[in-house]
Write a protein that holds these residues in place. Structure first.
Motif, PDB file in Angstrom:
ATOM      1  N   VAL A 101      45.027  42.614  52.329  1.00  0.00           N
ATOM      2  CA  VAL A 101      43.812  42.931  50.944  1.00  0.00           C
ATOM      3  C   VAL A 101      44.806  44.411  51.160  1.00  0.00           C
ATOM      4  O   VAL A 101      45.177  44.647  49.283  1.00  0.00           O
ATOM      5  N   LEU A 102      44.509  45.211  52.215  1.00  0.00           N
ATOM      6  CA  LEU A 102      45.429  46.789  51.994  1.00  0.00           C
ATOM      7  C   LEU A 102      46.462  46.819  51.243  1.00  0.00           C
ATOM      8  O   LEU A 102      47.145  47.756  50.690  1.00  0.00           O
TER       9      LEU A 102
ATOM     10  N   LEU B  26      48.840  47.635  44.294  1.00  0.00           N
ATOM     11  CA  LEU B  26      48.528  48.283  43.400  1.00  0.00           C
ATOM     12  C   LEU B  26      48.664  49.539  42.236  1.00  0.00           C
ATOM     13  O   LEU B  26      49.046  50.273  41.225  1.00  0.00           O
ATOM     14  N   THR B  27      48.553  50.417  43.517  1.00  0.00           N
ATOM     15  CA  THR B  27      48.979  52.078  42.916  1.00  0.00           C
ATOM     16  C   THR B  27      50.347  51.928  43.038  1.00  0.00           C
ATOM     17  O   THR B  27      50.473  53.413  42.066  1.00  0.00           O
TER      18      THR B  27
ATOM     19  N   ILE C 174      46.368  39.807  46.928  1.00  0.00           N
ATOM     20  CA  ILE C 174      44.657  40.054  47.229  1.00  0.00           C
ATOM     21  C   ILE C 174      43.941  39.008  47.666  1.00  0.00           C
ATOM     22  O   ILE C 174      43.102  38.526  48.503  1.00  0.00           O
ATOM     23  N   GLY C 175      44.128  37.639  47.040  1.00  0.00           N
ATOM     24  CA  GLY C 175      43.562  36.371  47.366  1.00  0.00           C
ATOM     25  C   GLY C 175      43.250  36.209  48.467  1.00  0.00           C
ATOM     26  O   GLY C 175      42.524  35.244  49.220  1.00  0.00           O
ATOM     27  N   PHE C 176      44.555  36.028  49.046  1.00  0.00           N
ATOM     28  CA  PHE C 176      45.114  35.001  50.120  1.00  0.00           C
ATOM     29  C   PHE C 176      43.989  35.804  51.547  1.00  0.00           C
ATOM     30  O   PHE C 176      43.836  35.582  52.736  1.00  0.00           O
ATOM     31  N   GLY C 177      44.595  37.806  51.373  1.00  0.00           N
ATOM     32  CA  GLY C 177      43.868  37.793  52.619  1.00  0.00           C
ATOM     33  C   GLY C 177      42.248  38.459  51.928  1.00  0.00           C
ATOM     34  O   GLY C 177      41.261  38.144  53.070  1.00  0.00           O
TER      35      GLY C 177
ATOM     36  N   PHE D 171      42.005  51.202  46.051  1.00  0.00           N
ATOM     37  CA  PHE D 171      42.830  51.551  47.215  1.00  0.00           C
ATOM     38  C   PHE D 171      42.504  52.040  48.674  1.00  0.00           C
ATOM     39  O   PHE D 171      42.050  51.622  49.465  1.00  0.00           O
ATOM     40  N   ILE D 172      41.385  52.946  48.326  1.00  0.00           N
ATOM     41  CA  ILE D 172      40.849  53.972  49.288  1.00  0.00           C
ATOM     42  C   ILE D 172      39.650  52.390  49.541  1.00  0.00           C
ATOM     43  O   ILE D 172      39.021  52.693  50.929  1.00  0.00           O
TER      44      ILE D 172
END
Length: 466
Positions: free
Chosen positions: A338-339, A345-346, A364-367, A438-439
């Protein structure tokens, strides 16, 4: 064991059916909304058709979770299913937008029982490694519903009538009711029960005030208005009172002892953070591609599909292998994935190709699939049967709160960049949201590292399975 002579296959099918209509209802209404507005008017009230469902579901979830521990799973599941189907019938018959909102509130109360109680029953029926596999299968229902919702909604709107998006819940609900009520057997200790009415009332007031403030702030009322500030004060006071009541209640609605469990605390914090990430991404990534890159709504919708596919794939893999590899390792791996999506994304620019966003949502979906399913299994495994319902419900509530708070925070951040609504301002606002995502992904990764070692988790599981 609380279940004897239960036909697991039949009960599992019934639970899948109930979870499916609950999950489908979240997405199918969006497709039909233009036609609903044409029939019922009330354009200014549209957001509340969705918001009231979220609010009542969040309030009802932990209350029903506790009731399952007090009175058994079957009776509470049945009540929730009846409320949901009754709400569906009334929604289908609604003659005004105001009436539809009230009936959606009833539907949301029923949904507040369906999801946590379904996952709790699965936690009861399937021990150990089987539990992980089944939780992965059930987690997939949400993604399947997310894919089918627009198609089903579009079909009924185009060829039948929008009211049938609600009426279709009736036959599925009846099948689910029959399978669970007839084939689920419970041995339950019959004794006088003490219901925590004071705790339930304080919690309902506190969470309702908090969610209403979050859902209305920045849109209906300014964040600094007396109404919003007053709601936050009421929420804080009611929730402080709730904690005091729980400390002294004979049978507290949410036993504070579960928050002395490190697995519960880490899973709840991670659920809050991770689900705010997934919600923010699924809202603002399509906005980026539609508003700034000029793609169609269809292309934007297709972009979200890989996320809906990657999530259940990962959930099933995580559920299947978490006992071999170790739950903590899989959860940390999922948080890192996800990170990675948050980092990507950034790095987006206006020159980034379409497939960048598809890739980001897939990652992100997999994470998320690797994070969410093991967390559900862990929460259910480290508490006894008597607290499994409320523990599952508390985890579901934290995920829902993460989504709601995330939408409010991201929306406020995005709007702070808009003055003349130029493409540059919109790009700046969305990029600020991506940075915030992201944060939060970083914080989630740090949080899951505090899960106990696998050996300690296994010891807690064995103690609660015996």
């Amino acid at each position: 064991m609380p279940h004897q002579q239960t036909n697991r296959k039949m009960v599992t099918l019934g639970l899948l059916a109930a979870l499916f209509i609950g999950a489908l209802d979240v997405t199918v209404v969006s497709t039909a909304m233009p036609h609903i507005i044409n029939d019922l008017s009330g354009l200014s009230l549209v957001s509340w058709v969705f918001s009231i469902y979220t609010l009542t579901t969040c309030v009802a979830t932990p209350i029903f979770g506790k009731l399952t521990d007090l009175f058994g799973r079957r009776s509470v599941f049945t009540i929730g299913l009846i409320l949901f189907v009754l709400g569906s019938i009334l929604c289908g018959a609604a003659q005004s937008m105001t009436a539809l909102i009230w009936f959606r509130a009833l539907q949301g109360i029923g949904a507040g029982a369906l999801t946590p109680v379904t996952f709790t029953i699965i936690g009861d029926l399937y021990p150990g490694e089987q539990r992980g596999k089944m939780q992965g299968v059930f987690a997939s229902v949400w993604s399947v519903a997310g894919l089918l919702g627009p198609l089903v909604g579009g079909y009924f709107v185009d060829y039948v009538n929008w009211r049938w998006i609600f009426y279709m819940n009736i036959p599925i609900g009846i099948v689910s009711f029959f399978l669970v009520f007839v084939f689920l057997r419970e041995q339950f200790e019959k004794k006088a029960k003490s219901i925590d009415y004071g705790g339930a009332a304080a919690f309902t007031i506190g969470i309702s005030a908090l969610l209403y403030a979050l859902l209305s702030g920045g849109e209906r009322y300014p964040w600094t208005s007396a109404t919003i500030l007053g709601l936050f004060v009421v929420a804080a006071a009611a929730l402080i009172l709730f904690v005091w009541i729980e400390k002294h209640a004979k049978e507290p609605m949410i036993p504070l002892s579960i928050f002395r469990n490190r697995v519960m605390n880490v899973s709840n914090i991670s659920g809050f953070l991770a689900f705010s990430v997934s919600t923010g991404t699924s809202i603002y990534a399509p906005m980026w591609i539609q508003t700034l890159l000029g793609f169609s709504a269809t292309a934007s919708g297709l972009m979200v599909m890989p996320m809906s596919i990657a999530w259940p794939v990962a959930a099933n893999l995580a559920g299947r292998y978490m006992y071999r590899i170790g739950a903590k390792k899989i959860v940390i791996f999922g948080a890192l994935v996800v990170l990675l999506g948050g980092v990507w994304l950034t790095a987006l620019t206006l020159q980034s190709p379409y497939w960048f966003l598809v890739g980001i949502l897939t990652v992100i979906g997999f994470g998320m699939g690797c994070v969410s399913t093991p967390a559900t299994v862990l929460v259910q495994s480290v508490v006894g049967w008597q607290q499994r319902g409320v523990a599952t419900a508390a985890n579901s509530l934290m995920r829902s709160l993460g989504q709601t708070v995330g939408v409010a925070v991201f929306g406020t951040l995005f709007n702070s960049y808009l003055v003349e609504h130029t493409p540059a301002e919109i790009a700046g606002g969305i990029h600020a949201v991506f940075l915030a995502i992201f944060i939060i992904a970083v914080l989630n990764t740090v949080a899951v590292c505090f899960l106990p070692a696998q050996r300690q988790i296994v010891e807690m599981q064995k103690a609660n399975e015996s």
